[in-house]
Design a protein around this motif. Structure first.
Motif, PDB file in Angstrom:
ATOM      1  N   LEU A 192       0.803  -1.213   0.000  1.00 39.55           N
ATOM      2  CA  LEU A 192       0.000   0.000   0.000  1.00 39.55           C
ATOM      3  C   LEU A 192       0.842   1.272   0.000  1.00 39.55           C
ATOM      4  O   LEU A 192       0.311   2.363  -0.182  1.00 39.55           O
ATOM      5  CB  LEU A 192      -0.946   0.016   1.211  1.00 39.55           C
ATOM      6  N   TYR A 193       2.125   1.113   0.185  1.00 44.12           N
ATOM      7  CA  TYR A 193       2.991   2.292   0.243  1.00 44.12           C
ATOM      8  C   TYR A 193       3.073   2.986  -1.117  1.00 44.12           C
ATOM      9  O   TYR A 193       3.215   2.349  -2.149  1.00 44.12           O
ATOM     10  CB  TYR A 193       4.400   1.894   0.684  1.00 44.12           C
ATOM     11  N   GLN A 197       1.959   9.356  -1.572  1.00 49.82           N
ATOM     12  CA  GLN A 197       0.668   9.344  -0.880  1.00 49.82           C
ATOM     13  C   GLN A 197       0.615  10.473   0.140  1.00 49.82           C
ATOM     14  O   GLN A 197       1.611  10.820   0.763  1.00 49.82           O
ATOM     15  CB  GLN A 197       0.430   8.000  -0.203  1.00 49.82           C
ATOM     16  N   GLU A 198      -0.566  11.042   0.303  1.00 51.10           N
ATOM     17  CA  GLU A 198      -0.722  12.161   1.226  1.00 51.10           C
ATOM     18  C   GLU A 198      -0.923  11.654   2.647  1.00 51.10           C
ATOM     19  O   GLU A 198      -1.741  10.785   2.905  1.00 51.10           O
ATOM     20  CB  GLU A 198      -1.910  13.030   0.823  1.00 51.10           C
ATOM     21  N   VAL A 233      -4.246   9.648   4.228  1.00 50.86           N
ATOM     22  CA  VAL A 233      -5.637  10.118   4.210  1.00 50.86           C
ATOM     23  C   VAL A 233      -6.541   9.084   3.540  1.00 50.86           C
ATOM     24  O   VAL A 233      -7.737   8.993   3.855  1.00 50.86           O
ATOM     25  CB  VAL A 233      -5.751  11.490   3.516  1.00 50.86           C
ATOM     26  N   ALA A 234      -5.983   8.285   2.631  1.00 57.34           N
ATOM     27  CA  ALA A 234      -6.782   7.237   1.976  1.00 57.34           C
ATOM     28  C   ALA A 234      -7.280   6.221   2.993  1.00 57.34           C
ATOM     29  O   ALA A 234      -8.386   5.681   2.862  1.00 57.34           O
ATOM     30  CB  ALA A 234      -5.957   6.542   0.893  1.00 57.34           C
ATOM     31  N   TYR A 235      -6.475   5.964   4.009  1.00 58.33           N
ATOM     32  CA  TYR A 235      -6.885   5.029   5.058  1.00 58.33           C
ATOM     33  C   TYR A 235      -8.092   5.575   5.815  1.00 58.33           C
ATOM     34  O   TYR A 235      -9.036   4.840   6.121  1.00 58.33           O
ATOM     35  CB  TYR A 235      -5.729   4.776   6.026  1.00 58.33           C
ATOM     36  N   ASN A 350       4.255   3.782  -8.832  1.00 61.63           N
ATOM     37  CA  ASN A 350       3.638   4.442  -7.696  1.00 61.63           C
ATOM     38  C   ASN A 350       4.445   5.634  -7.205  1.00 61.63           C
ATOM     39  O   ASN A 350       4.283   6.079  -6.076  1.00 61.63           O
ATOM     40  CB  ASN A 350       3.416   3.448  -6.550  1.00 61.63           C
ATOM     41  N   GLY A 351       5.302   6.161  -8.031  1.00 59.79           N
ATOM     42  CA  GLY A 351       6.068   7.324  -7.628  1.00 59.79           C
ATOM     43  C   GLY A 351       7.429   6.956  -7.060  1.00 59.79           C
ATOM     44  O   GLY A 351       8.316   7.795  -6.975  1.00 59.79           O
ATOM     45  N   SER A 352       7.589   5.726  -6.617  1.00 58.29           N
ATOM     46  CA  SER A 352       8.868   5.324  -6.041  1.00 58.29           C
ATOM     47  C   SER A 352       9.459   4.153  -6.791  1.00 58.29           C
ATOM     48  O   SER A 352      10.506   3.634  -6.452  1.00 58.29           O
ATOM     49  CB  SER A 352       8.682   4.949  -4.578  1.00 58.29           C
ATOM     50  N   GLY A 353       8.748   3.691  -7.809  1.00 54.66           N
ATOM     51  CA  GLY A 353       9.201   2.505  -8.526  1.00 54.66           C
ATOM     52  C   GLY A 353       8.032   1.627  -8.880  1.00 54.66           C
ATOM     53  O   GLY A 353       6.987   2.134  -9.281  1.00 54.66           O
TER      54      GLY A 353
END
Length: 355
Positions: A192-193, A197-198, A233-235, A350-353
């Motif tokens: 989920l990382y 992510q905000e 915040v998605a959580y 996902n922004g990190s790979g």
């Protein structure tokens, strides 16, 4: 007061509470001449604390002063640090969020009584109210609270899992598959990382009973910050969506109906209102990305509240079938994991790979 209420209060801390109420009354410009004349009304729907509305006549006698008395639930130190919760409560008050803190005593506190009504399960499905809630949740997430801005979700779940294993019998450990959950938590934390992510200050318990609305001003207030912390915040929004399956004021408050989980359009509408609340116009891609992230974080929510249910069954005396509630949350986790597994496992930038 009912006989049961009198016995509960007198059996715990009535003398101390009377002194606090007298002090609160004085601070508000009142005087309570006869403590036995206090009107104490138990409020339903709380699953961690005992909550009461306490009334007394003001000096002119025509108006009732109302305050809320919160009695801390037993065993809550297993879930959160009370001093952290009180600090958050005081900070929220300074931000103009929620009720004011009026007084404290060893077993609880006295809060300002908010002249608004608590939402019902049905209210969450009202498009107008849902839009107001989305805006308030965004405002809440943007609060700047003291302390580190670190995600606490995963550490908290690991701590709760250790406690659940300690409390459960071997039979219950097997029934709830607790020995498998370390791996599930590790998997979720990794999958989920998202580097982009905000992270915001999350309420973490966005059930309808913790949301109030002023019918005249249409102002939304979020209450009860026991579990509030920094998290994705998605959580937090996933938690709100999952809570739409619950009706804690029914004859079977522990029973969850996942046919009431919001559909795609309802989720998209909420997210669009959430992202638009500061005057921005989110792109379709931004809305879809957050909707997708929220759906995945429902998995973490089910494990979180499943563990909460197990521990609560041992430490909380409130009339609620915590173990059956936990069983349903774990069942839903395994069902949703199967449905979401492809999206969790498939390659995705996902922004990190790559996942």
């Amino acid at each position: 007061m009912t006989i049961k209420t009198i016995e509960f209060l007198k059996g715990c801390f009535w003398e101390e509470l009377k002194d606090v109420l007298a002090s609160v009354a004085s601070d508000l410009g009142d005087a309570i001449d006869d403590m036995d004349a206090l009107e104490v009304i138990p409020l339903k729907g709380a699953m961690t604390n005992e909550v009461f509305q306490v009334n007394w006549p003001t000096k002119n006698g025509d108006v009732l002063r109302k305050v809320l008395v919160r009695i801390y639930g037993e065993g809550v130190e297993l879930f959160f640090r009370r001093e952290d919760e009180v600090r958050a409560f005081e900070c929220m008050s300074k931000h103009g969020q929620g009720p004011r803190l009026l007084g404290r005593f060893a077993a609880g506190r006295v809060e300002e009584f908010i002249h608004a009504r608590t939402l019902s399960a049905v209210d969450l499905r009202d498009p107008e109210i849902s839009a107001l809630v989305a805006v308030k949740v965004r405002e809440f997430h943007n609060l700047r609270m003291p302390g580190p801005k670190n995600v606490v979700l995963w550490e908290r779940m690991r701590n709760w899992l250790r406690e659940a294993k300690y409390l459960c019998s071997l039979k219950e450990t097997n029934i709830f598959c607790l020995d498998n959950l370390d791996g599930e938590i590790n998997m979720l934390e990794k999958k989920l990382y998202r580097a982009d992510q905000e992270i915001g200050f999350c309420h973490n318990d966005l059930q309808y009973g913790n949301i109030m609305i002023d019918e005249e001003t249409r102002t939304i207030t979020l209450i009860d910050y026991e579990y509030a912390s920094y998290n994705p915040v998605a959580y937090d929004i996933a938690n709100h969506f999952c809570e739409m399956a619950a009706n804690y004021h029914s004859d079977t408050p522990h029973v969850l109906d996942y046919s009431k989980y919001p559909g795609v359009e309802e989720r998209q509408r909420f997210v669009h209102n959430y992202l638009s609340s500061e005057g921005n116009k989110p792109s379709n891609a931004e809305v879809e990305q957050l909707v997708r992230d929220i759906e995945r974080y429902t998995l973490a929510n089910h494990l979180f509240w499943g563990l909460w249910g197990i521990i609560s069954s041992y430490v909380n005396k409130i009339d609620f079938d915590y173990k059956e509630y936990a069983r349903q949350r774990f069942q839903q986790y395994w069902l949703k994991k199967a449905a979401l597994w492809d999206s969790l496992s498939s390659p995705e930038v996902n922004g990190s790979g790559i996942f």
